[in-house]
Design a protein around this motif. Structure first.
Motif, short mmCIF file in Angstrom:
data_model
loop_
_atom_site.label_atom_id
_atom_site.label_comp_id
_atom_site.label_asym_id
_atom_site.label_seq_id
_atom_site.Cartn_x
_atom_site.Cartn_y
_atom_site.Cartn_z
N UNK A 320 -4.01 30.31 -103.69
CA UNK A 320 -5.08 31.35 -104.27
C UNK A 320 -6.05 30.10 -104.49
N UNK A 321 -5.74 29.19 -105.25
CA UNK A 321 -6.80 28.00 -105.97
C UNK A 321 -7.15 27.05 -104.68
N UNK A 322 -6.52 26.57 -103.97
CA UNK A 322 -6.77 25.48 -103.09
C UNK A 322 -6.72 25.90 -101.45
N UNK A 328 -2.08 20.84 -101.23
CA UNK A 328 -1.02 21.17 -102.57
C UNK A 328 0.30 21.00 -102.27
N UNK A 329 1.20 21.03 -103.34
CA UNK A 329 2.67 21.21 -103.27
C UNK A 329 3.26 21.66 -104.22
N UNK A 330 4.34 22.37 -103.99
CA UNK A 330 5.24 22.84 -105.21
C UNK A 330 5.63 21.74 -106.15
N UNK A 331 5.76 21.66 -107.47
CA UNK A 331 6.41 20.61 -108.41
C UNK A 331 6.76 21.33 -109.52
N UNK A 332 7.94 21.29 -109.96
CA UNK A 332 8.42 21.95 -111.40
C UNK A 332 8.35 20.65 -112.40
N UNK A 384 -10.69 29.97 -111.51
CA UNK A 384 -10.72 31.22 -111.41
C UNK A 384 -9.82 32.16 -110.55
N UNK A 385 -9.83 31.64 -109.36
CA UNK A 385 -8.96 32.02 -108.51
C UNK A 385 -7.54 32.10 -108.70
N UNK A 386 -6.98 30.87 -109.31
CA UNK A 386 -5.56 30.73 -109.95
C UNK A 386 -5.43 32.02 -110.98
N UNK A 387 -6.20 32.23 -111.72
CA UNK A 387 -5.84 32.91 -112.84
C UNK A 387 -5.91 34.20 -112.17
N UNK A 501 2.14 24.83 -112.68
CA UNK A 501 1.81 25.78 -111.21
C UNK A 501 2.04 24.94 -110.02
N UNK A 502 1.97 23.76 -110.06
CA UNK A 502 1.95 22.83 -109.02
C UNK A 502 1.31 21.66 -108.96
N UNK A 503 1.10 20.85 -108.00
CA UNK A 503 0.20 19.89 -107.79
C UNK A 503 -0.92 19.83 -106.71
N UNK A 504 -2.01 19.12 -106.82
CA UNK A 504 -3.00 19.18 -105.90
C UNK A 504 -3.67 18.08 -105.87
#
Length: 533
Positions: A320-322, A328-332, A384-387, A501-504
């Motif tokens: 949604x954001x990027x 981007x990638x998932x990352x916890x 805004x889009x991520x929110x 929420x992840x990495x960009x």
């Protein structure tokens, strides 16, 4: 009469002191000597010790300096300091300032300015407070000497003093630094390579900086924030353009020279032009996060915070954001995937959403559908889009989300408020922070869970997490540090000071004739020039 004559002389002296600044402000340099930049946000707060937002850090680095500075590999190097010595036990640090350091008003930079500035920083910043907790005394030694005595050794003294994250340890005039620590100052007199042109500043439209003709850079080559800060243009203008399409058109026509954070859906269009270059500013990914306010229910209960992790889908939020997954990638990992202290231990359970588990945790925490104030802004479009995406995720598990959209300046000024959510406060916000900020337990503003209430907005408190963080900061490099990092990661995954929420990898765009951009945690404008092509 003698008193009047003395007053007249003082006024004339003051006028002559400020004359160079006024003259510089009124002179318009030729186009080739003006660097025009679209930054990611408008500048609202002028005090780089008051807030941790990136735009204010960029402003602070334009006009102020720090004792040390991080190079492109995030190693601290002397900046305002000429010499540094340490006692064998690591408890006594002596610093000597470089000769010739001057503030923009002509006053010399002295050890008194340094001591006052560092005390203010230690009272405000998470990195500063960690160092300050071990400072037994901080004293002047003549006009250029500073002596810092520690109660016990600190492994990252120069790293902290060169910090480019959070609230910056910039050196201000003593009178400015002695202002109330909790109130942002509005003066803009530093000793850095640029001067803030207040006459040309127009909030919401432009911010202007002029080259400081009296600045003497270090002799070493520029490397990240370290080395010689050689200014190769006469003026830097920040043009505030919230509309991405307008900024995209401006970089293509040459109206602007640099776009700090181009909208990723417009990158393919601008890269088709041979006179526009799209590149990465540094090699460490930015971390996106959902920050809860732990002062008020429901997020004063760690079970409600953990519910945020089970309810949200990183892929949804980041897409949604990027958009395109190549960015981007998932990352916890709280300390950024791909870096030396990264671990995703403890996050296995919520690596993918589990809505039933989220609902169960909310019920255990006593949440019964109360309104959740979620503040955000569309000024920085990915936020805004991520929110919006995260709000939809949370509504799906029964949370009563009130998504309040304001301009970014309002969001930033609202974040530090501790008022109840229904009285101007908040429960949640989405933001992102540079990888350079989040990769280290000393500088990761979100992972600081100290219970003194001086940590970053959200103010999470967990004594066990702080014990583990202290263990990590004192651990020697190697296997012991890795074990300590994993133990801290597991605790953070349990108590959730924020939801990762992840990495960009956010690129920037520049005209092809702009040269000399530096690999740095924030965008810098010394060493940069416009060639004639």
């Amino acid at each position: 009469m003698p008193l009047l004559a003395s007053l007249r002389r003082s006024l004339l002296a003051a006028a002559s002191m400020f004359a160079p600044i006024a003259a510089t402000a009124q002179t318009t340099p030729p186009d080739a000597r003006v660097l025009r930049v679209v930054p990611h946000a408008d500048l609202r707060t002028l005090d780089p010790m008051a807030v941790s937002v990136t735009i204010t850090r960029m402003h602070g680095l334009m006009i102020y300096e720090t004792l040390f500075a991080w190079d492109s590999q995030l190693n601290p190097r002397p900046q305002m300091v000429q010499d540094v010595t340490t006692s064998p036990d690591g408890l006594v640090w002596r610093f000597t300032l470089r000769e010739g350091l001057k503030f923009h008003d002509g006053q010399p930079v002295t050890s008194r300015d340094v001591v006052a500035s560092l005390r203010r920083w230690m009272a405000r910043d998470v990195v500063g407070s960690h160092l300050g907790a071990r400072v037994a005394s901080l004293e002047t030694d003549g006009d250029r000497g500073i002596v810092m005595r520690l109660s016990r050794p600190h492994a990252f003294v120069t790293y902290a003093l060169g910090s480019a994250v959070g609230a910056l340890p910039v050196i201000m005039r003593e009178a400015d630094a002695q202002a109330e620590p909790g109130v942002p100052i509005t003066t803009t007199i530093g000793s850095g390579p640029f001067r803030f042109n207040r006459d040309q500043w127009l909030s919401g439209q432009r911010v202007v900086y002029d080259r400081n003709p009296d600045y003497v850079p270090r002799s070493e080559p520029a490397d990240g924030l370290a080395g010689g800060r050689v200014v190769k243009v006469d003026r830097v203008e920040w043009r505030i353009m919230p509309d991405a399409a307008t900024a995209a058109a401006a970089i293509q026509t040459g109206e602007i020279d640099i776009w700090e954070q181009p909208a990723l859906d417009l990158v393919p269009a601008i890269t088709r032009r041979r006179d526009v270059v799209v590149d990465r500013l540094n090699g460490i990914s930015t971390q996106a996060m959902l920050r809860p306010n732990t002062i008020f229910p429901p997020f004063n209960d760690p079970r409600a915070r953990l519910a945020l992790a089970y309810a949200t889908d990183q892929a949804d939020a980041m897409a949604g954001g990027w958009g395109d997954e190549r960015w981007w990638r998932r990352c916890d990992a709280y300390f950024v995937c791909g870096t030396s202290m990264a671990s995703e231990a403890g996050a296995e359970g919520y690596a993918r959403p589990n809505l039933e588990r989220a609902r169960s945790l909310l019920q255990e925490a006593g949440y019964r559908g109360e309104r959740i104030v979620f503040i955000t802004s569309n000024d920085i479009a990915p936020i805004g889009r991520m929110a919006e995406v995260v709000a939809a995720n949370l509504r799906a598990v029964g949370m009563n989300i009130d998504l309040q959209v304001n301009d970014w300046g309002t969001v930033v000024t609202r974040q530090p408020r501790r008022d109840p959510p229904d009285q101007g406060g908040w429960n949640l916000f989405v933001t992102f922070a540079s990888g350079a900020t989040m990769l280290h337990p000393l500088t990761n503003i979100g992972a600081n869970m100290s219970c003194d209430g001086r940590n970053w907005a959200g103010w999470p408190c967990d004594e066990e997490a702080e014990r583990l963080r202290a263990t990590l900061l004192d651990a020697p490099e190697g296997a012991e540090r890795q074990r300590a990092a994993e133990a801290l990661q597991r605790r953070l995954a349990e108590v959730q000071p924020y939801r990762v929420l992840g990495q960009v990898d956010q690129p920037y765009a520049r005209r092809a004739n702009v040269m000399g951009m530096l690999n740095s945690p924030v965008m810098l404008f010394w060493n940069v020039e416009k060639t004639t092509r």
